[in-house]
Write a protein that holds these residues in place. Sequence first.
Motif, PDB file in Angstrom:
ATOM      1  N   ARG A  12      36.642 -14.465 -34.580  1.00 16.72           N
ATOM      2  CA  ARG A  12      37.166 -14.246 -35.674  1.00 16.72           C
ATOM      3  C   ARG A  12      37.479 -12.663 -35.306  1.00 16.72           C
ATOM      4  O   ARG A  12      38.595 -12.191 -36.035  1.00 16.72           O
ATOM      5  N   ARG A  13      36.610 -11.942 -34.977  1.00 19.12           N
ATOM      6  CA  ARG A  13      36.781 -10.208 -35.062  1.00 19.12           C
ATOM      7  C   ARG A  13      37.938  -9.967 -34.040  1.00 19.12           C
ATOM      8  O   ARG A  13      38.942  -9.321 -34.224  1.00 19.12           O
ATOM      9  N   LEU A  17      40.250 -10.798 -38.403  1.00 15.99           N
ATOM     10  CA  LEU A  17      40.074 -11.295 -39.653  1.00 15.99           C
ATOM     11  C   LEU A  17      38.853 -11.000 -40.068  1.00 15.99           C
ATOM     12  O   LEU A  17      37.674 -11.133 -39.466  1.00 15.99           O
ATOM     13  N   SER A  18      38.503 -10.494 -41.335  1.00 12.48           N
ATOM     14  CA  SER A  18      37.490 -10.482 -42.040  1.00 12.48           C
ATOM     15  C   SER A  18      36.740 -12.113 -42.570  1.00 12.48           C
ATOM     16  O   SER A  18      37.717 -12.964 -42.265  1.00 12.48           O
ATOM     17  N   GLN A  19      35.672 -11.978 -42.763  1.00 13.35           N
ATOM     18  CA  GLN A  19      35.094 -13.500 -43.295  1.00 13.35           C
ATOM     19  C   GLN A  19      35.951 -13.776 -44.243  1.00 13.35           C
ATOM     20  O   GLN A  19      36.023 -15.069 -44.566  1.00 13.35           O
ATOM     21  N   THR A  20      35.966 -13.112 -45.347  1.00 11.14           N
ATOM     22  CA  THR A  20      36.928 -13.220 -46.517  1.00 11.14           C
ATOM     23  C   THR A  20      38.147 -13.914 -46.181  1.00 11.14           C
ATOM     24  O   THR A  20      38.878 -14.744 -46.805  1.00 11.14           O
ATOM     25  N   ALA A  30      30.681 -16.988 -48.264  1.00  9.84           N
ATOM     26  CA  ALA A  30      29.370 -17.178 -48.153  1.00  9.84           C
ATOM     27  C   ALA A  30      29.248 -18.341 -46.763  1.00  9.84           C
ATOM     28  O   ALA A  30      28.440 -18.254 -45.955  1.00  9.84           O
ATOM     29  N   THR A  31      30.173 -19.240 -46.911  1.00 11.33           N
ATOM     30  CA  THR A  31      30.055 -20.348 -45.828  1.00 11.33           C
ATOM     31  C   THR A  31      30.277 -19.951 -44.586  1.00 11.33           C
ATOM     32  O   THR A  31      29.570 -20.084 -43.671  1.00 11.33           O
ATOM     33  N   ILE A  32      31.429 -18.878 -44.393  1.00  6.51           N
ATOM     34  CA  ILE A  32      31.342 -18.423 -43.090  1.00  6.51           C
ATOM     35  C   ILE A  32      30.343 -17.599 -42.587  1.00  6.51           C
ATOM     36  O   ILE A  32      29.856 -17.585 -41.263  1.00  6.51           O
ATOM     37  N   SER A  33      29.640 -16.978 -43.548  1.00  8.78           N
ATOM     38  CA  SER A  33      28.540 -15.886 -43.108  1.00  8.78           C
ATOM     39  C   SER A  33      27.337 -16.991 -42.665  1.00  8.78           C
ATOM     40  O   SER A  33      26.879 -16.493 -41.789  1.00  8.78           O
ATOM     41  N   ARG A  53      42.800 -22.419 -38.327  1.00  5.43           N
ATOM     42  CA  ARG A  53      43.354 -21.133 -38.592  1.00  5.43           C
ATOM     43  C   ARG A  53      43.024 -20.039 -37.426  1.00  5.43           C
ATOM     44  O   ARG A  53      44.048 -19.231 -37.229  1.00  5.43           O
ATOM     45  N   LEU A  54      42.110 -20.151 -36.730  1.00  4.36           N
ATOM     46  CA  LEU A  54      41.942 -19.650 -35.584  1.00  4.36           C
ATOM     47  C   LEU A  54      42.398 -19.814 -34.361  1.00  4.36           C
ATOM     48  O   LEU A  54      42.625 -19.030 -33.270  1.00  4.36           O
ATOM     49  N   ASN A  55      43.242 -20.898 -34.354  1.00  2.71           N
ATOM     50  CA  ASN A  55      43.968 -21.592 -33.315  1.00  2.71           C
ATOM     51  C   ASN A  55      43.290 -21.913 -32.052  1.00  2.71           C
ATOM     52  O   ASN A  55      43.456 -21.507 -30.899  1.00  2.71           O
ATOM     53  N   ILE A  56      42.159 -22.583 -32.535  1.00  2.00           N
ATOM     54  CA  ILE A  56      41.057 -22.762 -31.286  1.00  2.00           C
ATOM     55  C   ILE A  56      40.467 -24.583 -31.382  1.00  2.00           C
ATOM     56  O   ILE A  56      40.657 -24.889 -32.658  1.00  2.00           O
ATOM     57  N   PRO A  57      40.356 -25.205 -30.271  1.00  2.00           N
ATOM     58  CA  PRO A  57      39.722 -26.487 -30.445  1.00  2.00           C
ATOM     59  C   PRO A  57      38.333 -26.453 -31.109  1.00  2.00           C
ATOM     60  O   PRO A  57      37.738 -25.473 -30.873  1.00  2.00           O
ATOM     61  N   THR A  58      37.956 -27.461 -31.527  1.00  2.00           N
ATOM     62  CA  THR A  58      36.613 -27.621 -32.231  1.00  2.00           C
ATOM     63  C   THR A  58      35.416 -27.096 -31.155  1.00  2.00           C
ATOM     64  O   THR A  58      34.292 -26.513 -31.527  1.00  2.00           O
TER      65      THR A  58
END
Length: 280
Positions: A12-13, A17-20, A30-33, A53-58
Motif C-alpha cells: 500500500r505504501r 496510498l493511505s489506508q483511507t 478501520a478494516t484496512i487497519s 486495486r493494488l494490482n496484485i494477486p491474492t
Amino acid sequence: MKLRGDVLKKIRRKRGLSQTALAEGICTQATISLMEKQNRLPKMNILTAICERLNIPTERIVENSGSGINDQFNTIVNDLVAGKFETATEALNKIPVKKLESDFDKQRYYYLLGMVQVNSNKIDEAIFNFELVLTQFATTSANIYLAMTTAGMALAYYKRDDPERAARLTDRAVRLIDNKKLIGSLRQWASIYCQLGELYSNLGNYKDSKDIVERGIELCREHDSLFILDELYLIRGKDELALGDDKQAKETLEIARSISVARRESFVKDEIAAELEKLN
C-alpha cells in the motif's frame, strides 16, 4: 488462510496510498487497519477488490489462499471483455460449481455464466442465472454484482425485444450504483459504466449514455488505467454523433483510436475505424 498484514502495508505504501484511499468504495479505513495490524481477514469480496486495486494477486498477501478460483474468474472476465465467449464457456465448465463454498463465489459464477449465455443469445438461460444471483445467492454485503447482474438482465430483455423492461432494469442498475455503497474493483466499475452506457445508447437514450460513460472515463483516467477506455470513448463518440455533434464526435473517436492502439488487446479497433469513416 493467513493474511500477511505487513506485506499489505508495504505494498500500500509503495503504491502511495493511505489506508483511507485504499478503502474508498470498498470498505472502511478501520478494516484496512485491522488487516495490517492484526492480520484480520475480511470477506472474500472485499479482499478481492483490495487486491485488484493494488494490482496484485491474492496470494501476495494471503498464505494458502486457494486463490486459483480467483485466477479462473479473472481469466473468464478477460475473455468476456475480449468477446471470446467460447473460451469463456470452456473456462466456466472447468469450475467445480458444487465445490464453491461462499455465496460471493456462486454470485460470480452465475453472473459470468449469464453473461456468456446472453452474448450467445441463450436468453432464457441467462435470465434464469441472473435471477439466481439476485435472489438465491445474494450476499449480505452490498457488492457491485447487484448492479452488474441487473444490467445483464437489462441486456437479456433488450435482446428479447422488450425495450421497455430493458429500460426499467437499466434505470434500476443506475439507481443501485448511485444509492448504495457498492463494493467493487476498478475494472468492475469501469465495466458497469460501459455496460450501462451501451444499453442506454442501444435504447436511444444518448444523453444518459454519454453521461454514464463519462463517469467511467473519469474513473479510468483518475487511476491511469486504459482498461476498456477505448470502448468508453467509442460509446461517447457514437452518442455525440447521434446527437448531431459531428465535430466533437470526431475528436472523441480519434481519442478512442489512439487508446485502442496503445492497448494491445483492444477488440474495438475496427468499429472505431468504421465510425470515423462515416465522418470522413
